[in-house]
Design a protein around this motif. Structure first.
Motif, PDB file in Angstrom:
ATOM      1  N   ALA A   1      48.539 125.837 -34.024  1.00  0.00           N
ATOM      2  CA  ALA A   1      48.138 125.440 -32.888  1.00  0.00           C
ATOM      3  C   ALA A   1      46.679 125.286 -32.799  1.00  0.00           C
ATOM      4  CB  ALA A   1      49.002 126.247 -31.714  1.00  0.00           C
ATOM      5  N   TYR A   2      46.102 124.564 -32.081  1.00  0.00           N
ATOM      6  CA  TYR A   2      44.668 124.382 -31.628  1.00  0.00           C
ATOM      7  C   TYR A   2      44.248 124.502 -30.399  1.00  0.00           C
ATOM      8  CZ  TYR A   2      44.017 122.813 -36.590  1.00  0.00           C
ATOM      9  OH  TYR A   2      43.949 122.635 -37.993  1.00  0.00           O
ATOM     10  N   GLY A   3      43.435 125.157 -29.902  1.00  0.00           N
ATOM     11  CA  GLY A   3      43.175 125.264 -28.488  1.00  0.00           C
ATOM     12  C   GLY A   3      44.168 126.246 -27.879  1.00  0.00           C
TER      13      GLY A   3
ATOM     14  N   GLU B   1      46.264 123.327 -25.515  1.00  0.00           N
ATOM     15  CA  GLU B   1      46.982 123.441 -26.719  1.00  0.00           C
ATOM     16  C   GLU B   1      47.465 122.214 -27.320  1.00  0.00           C
ATOM     17  OE1 GLU B   1      49.420 127.418 -28.053  1.00  0.00           O
ATOM     18  OE2 GLU B   1      50.869 125.596 -28.162  1.00  0.00           O
ATOM     19  N   VAL B   2      47.152 122.119 -28.533  1.00  0.00           N
ATOM     20  CA  VAL B   2      47.947 121.067 -29.366  1.00  0.00           C
ATOM     21  C   VAL B   2      48.543 121.559 -30.592  1.00  0.00           C
ATOM     22  CG1 VAL B   2      47.460 118.991 -30.931  1.00  0.00           C
ATOM     23  CG2 VAL B   2      45.826 119.385 -28.939  1.00  0.00           C
ATOM     24  N   ARG B   3      49.762 121.368 -30.831  1.00  0.00           N
ATOM     25  CA  ARG B   3      50.367 121.892 -31.999  1.00  0.00           C
ATOM     26  C   ARG B   3      50.470 120.816 -33.104  1.00  0.00           C
ATOM     27  NH1 ARG B   3      55.649 125.924 -31.051  1.00  0.00           N
ATOM     28  NH2 ARG B   3      54.308 127.465 -29.905  1.00  0.00           N
ATOM     29  N   ALA B   4      49.544 121.045 -34.017  1.00  0.00           N
ATOM     30  CA  ALA B   4      49.359 119.942 -35.045  1.00  0.00           C
ATOM     31  C   ALA B   4      50.555 120.213 -36.001  1.00  0.00           C
ATOM     32  CB  ALA B   4      48.235 120.471 -35.821  1.00  0.00           C
ATOM     33  N   LEU B   5      51.145 121.281 -36.078  1.00  0.00           N
ATOM     34  CA  LEU B   5      52.574 121.707 -36.787  1.00  0.00           C
ATOM     35  C   LEU B   5      53.411 122.401 -35.640  1.00  0.00           C
ATOM     36  CD1 LEU B   5      51.614 122.730 -40.329  1.00  0.00           C
ATOM     37  CD2 LEU B   5      52.324 120.564 -39.620  1.00  0.00           C
TER      38      LEU B   5
ATOM     39  N   GLY C   1      53.681 109.695 -42.530  1.00  0.00           N
ATOM     40  CA  GLY C   1      53.532 109.894 -40.800  1.00  0.00           C
ATOM     41  C   GLY C   1      52.405 109.126 -40.496  1.00  0.00           C
ATOM     42  N   ALA C   2      52.445 108.826 -39.056  1.00  0.00           N
ATOM     43  CA  ALA C   2      51.271 107.995 -38.340  1.00  0.00           C
ATOM     44  C   ALA C   2      50.068 109.004 -38.373  1.00  0.00           C
ATOM     45  CB  ALA C   2      51.738 107.715 -37.055  1.00  0.00           C
ATOM     46  N   SER C   3      48.941 108.540 -38.072  1.00  0.00           N
ATOM     47  CA  SER C   3      47.603 109.375 -37.885  1.00  0.00           C
ATOM     48  C   SER C   3      48.018 110.463 -36.723  1.00  0.00           C
ATOM     49  CB  SER C   3      46.631 108.280 -37.659  1.00  0.00           C
ATOM     50  OG  SER C   3      45.463 109.100 -37.243  1.00  0.00           O
ATOM     51  N   GLY C   4      47.549 111.424 -37.107  1.00  0.00           N
ATOM     52  CA  GLY C   4      47.785 112.507 -36.006  1.00  0.00           C
ATOM     53  C   GLY C   4      49.101 113.075 -35.923  1.00  0.00           C
ATOM     54  N   SER C   5      49.943 112.756 -37.145  1.00  0.00           N
ATOM     55  CA  SER C   5      51.428 113.588 -37.123  1.00  0.00           C
ATOM     56  C   SER C   5      51.349 115.071 -37.698  1.00  0.00           C
ATOM     57  CB  SER C   5      52.210 112.365 -38.067  1.00  0.00           C
ATOM     58  OG  SER C   5      51.872 112.361 -39.149  1.00  0.00           O
ATOM     59  N   GLY C   6      49.996 115.116 -38.215  1.00  0.00           N
ATOM     60  CA  GLY C   6      50.314 116.597 -38.810  1.00  0.00           C
ATOM     61  C   GLY C   6      50.119 116.791 -40.392  1.00  0.00           C
ATOM     62  N   LYS C   7      49.931 115.583 -41.195  1.00  0.00           N
ATOM     63  CA  LYS C   7      49.825 115.540 -42.408  1.00  0.00           C
ATOM     64  C   LYS C   7      48.771 116.299 -43.214  1.00  0.00           C
ATOM     65  CE  LYS C   7      49.389 111.072 -42.667  1.00  0.00           C
ATOM     66  NZ  LYS C   7      49.153 110.717 -41.068  1.00  0.00           N
ATOM     67  N   SER C   8      47.569 116.317 -42.556  1.00  0.00           N
ATOM     68  CA  SER C   8      46.536 116.982 -43.150  1.00  0.00           C
ATOM     69  C   SER C   8      46.606 118.439 -43.018  1.00  0.00           C
ATOM     70  CB  SER C   8      45.052 116.265 -42.567  1.00  0.00           C
ATOM     71  OG  SER C   8      44.815 115.238 -42.982  1.00  0.00           O
ATOM     72  N   THR C   9      46.970 118.921 -41.649  1.00  0.00           N
ATOM     73  CA  THR C   9      47.346 120.088 -41.217  1.00  0.00           C
ATOM     74  C   THR C   9      48.288 120.805 -42.316  1.00  0.00           C
ATOM     75  OG1 THR C   9      46.777 119.529 -38.948  1.00  0.00           O
ATOM     76  CG2 THR C   9      47.823 121.823 -39.382  1.00  0.00           C
TER      77      THR C   9
HETATM   78  P1  ADP Z   1      47.197 113.547 -39.824  1.00  0.00           P
HETATM   79  O1  ADP Z   1      46.609 114.004 -41.222  1.00  0.00           O
HETATM   80  O2  ADP Z   1      48.543 113.341 -40.040  1.00  0.00           O
HETATM   81  O3  ADP Z   1      46.457 112.169 -39.499  1.00  0.00           O
HETATM   82  P2  ADP Z   1      46.257 115.868 -38.656  1.00  0.00           P
HETATM   83  O4  ADP Z   1      46.976 116.956 -39.338  1.00  0.00           O
HETATM   84  O5  ADP Z   1      45.003 115.539 -39.225  1.00  0.00           O
HETATM   85  O6  ADP Z   1      46.960 114.515 -38.811  1.00  0.00           O
HETATM   86  O7  ADP Z   1      46.193 116.469 -37.296  1.00  0.00           O
HETATM   87  C1  ADP Z   1      47.622 116.495 -36.370  1.00  0.00           C
HETATM   88  C2  ADP Z   1      46.959 116.870 -34.950  1.00  0.00           C
HETATM   89  O8  ADP Z   1      46.253 118.252 -34.897  1.00  0.00           O
HETATM   90  C3  ADP Z   1      46.115 116.043 -34.291  1.00  0.00           C
HETATM   91  O9  ADP Z   1      46.540 115.792 -32.926  1.00  0.00           O
HETATM   92  C4  ADP Z   1      44.744 116.249 -34.361  1.00  0.00           C
HETATM   93  O10 ADP Z   1      43.987 115.885 -33.371  1.00  0.00           O
HETATM   94  C5  ADP Z   1      45.105 117.929 -34.066  1.00  0.00           C
HETATM   95  N1  ADP Z   1      44.016 118.626 -34.967  1.00  0.00           N
HETATM   96  C6  ADP Z   1      43.774 118.692 -36.416  1.00  0.00           C
HETATM   97  N2  ADP Z   1      42.923 119.413 -36.879  1.00  0.00           N
HETATM   98  C7  ADP Z   1      42.178 120.050 -35.695  1.00  0.00           C
HETATM   99  C8  ADP Z   1      41.268 121.017 -35.231  1.00  0.00           C
HETATM  100  N3  ADP Z   1      40.426 121.494 -36.273  1.00  0.00           N
HETATM  101  N4  ADP Z   1      41.062 121.217 -33.974  1.00  0.00           N
HETATM  102  C9  ADP Z   1      41.655 120.595 -32.952  1.00  0.00           C
HETATM  103  N5  ADP Z   1      42.900 119.796 -33.299  1.00  0.00           N
HETATM  104  C10 ADP Z   1      43.098 119.457 -34.242  1.00  0.00           C
END
Ligand code: ADP
Ligand code: MG
Length: 232
Positions: free
Chosen positions: A12-14, A19-23, A40-48
């Motif tokens: 979770a961020y924030g 709060e945003v639950r990235a995962l 997954g689409a952009s913002g779906s949590g792949k990088s996280t």
């Molecule tokens: P993807 O790689 O699929 O595009 P991310 O894993 O980058 O997705 O992001 C998933 C969600 O988490 C998005 O809503 C993004 O805005 C949020 N997010 C990712 N990293 C951070 C961060 N460091 N601080 C706040 N929000 C983040």
């Protein structure tokens, strides 16, 4: 053999309403030697997700076991050790050091096994250099060894990062959207190399993609994320 096991992984961020639950509760088992696409689409949590698996960050809650070790309870230093010894990255933020020659970038994969005083001066043995050249040759860009990394094309940079994974003898290779900005021909080459490293070196490979066609064509297993949850 089970290599990666996550249970209810949350990042979770924030806070509060922000709060945003990235995962948001990811539970997955990945076997040693798997070749998995994360789509997954952009913002779906792949990088996280890739960051968690790559021991770059700890989850807010949930557990992560890598090769029998409970990673989610390690300190930052211990985490770095796991990362350096086992995991190869093809990530934007781990891309090459632009001002250094390609071969030096590849040799960086050996830093953890080089005495600190040698790595401080970027001194590598003849054998180590030989290994780096072989790795560059196996990804097809040995002719670029002495160029500065900045002069490589996008596809060549990804291949240099893969050569670094080879000299590092990474057991797990994580590639976060490695073909996102490449033309179809370079994309195919990078995916072919990932496939080769999976087959020949028995590396476990996780690759995030937003091109579903590539996932279907290359990866025996696909995991789809949406809003931080596994949907497929
Ligand atoms: P993807 O790689 O699929 O595009 P991310 O894993 O980058 O997705 O992001 C998933 C969600 O988490 C998005 O809503 C993004 O805005 C949020 N997010 C990712 N990293 C951070 C961060 N460091 N601080 C706040 N929000 C983040
Ligand atoms: Mg991403």
């Amino acid at each position: 053999m089970l290599l990666i096991q996550t249970k209810d992984l949350v990042k979770a961020y924030g806070e509060g309403v922000q709060e945003v639950r990235a995962l948001d509760g990811v539970s997955l088992d990945i076997e040693q030697g798997d070749f998995v696409a994360i789509i997954g689409a952009s913002g779906s949590g792949k990088s996280t997700f890739m960051n968690m698996i790559g021991c770059l960050d700890q989850p807010s809650s949930g557990s992560y076991i890598l090769g029998g070790q409970l990673v989610s309870s390690l300190t930052a230093d211990e985490l770095a050790m796991v990362r350096n010894q086992r995991i190869g990255f093809v990530f934007q933020q781990f891309n090459l050091v632009n001002r250094l020659p390609v071969i030096t970038n590849v040799l960086i994969g050996l830093l953890y096994e080089t005495p600190w005083w040698r790595s401080l001066f970027m001194q590598f043995s003849v054998e180590q250099r030989q290994k780096a050249l072989e790795a560059l040759s196996s990804v097809g860009i040995e002719q670029t060894a002495w160029q500065r990394a900045a002069t490589l094309s996008g596809g060549q940079q990804q291949r240099a990062a893969l050569a670094r994974c080879l000299v590092q003898k990474a057991r797990v290779i994580l590639a976060d959207e490695p073909i996102a900005s490449l033309d179809p021909e370079s994309s195919r080459k990078v995916m072919d190399l990932l496939q080769q490293m999976n087959r020949d070196n028995k590396c476990t490979v996780l690759v995030s993609l937003h091109q579903v066609e590539f996932a279907v064509r290359y990866c025996p297993r696909t995991i789809a994320l949406n809003a931080g949850r596994v949907v497929y």
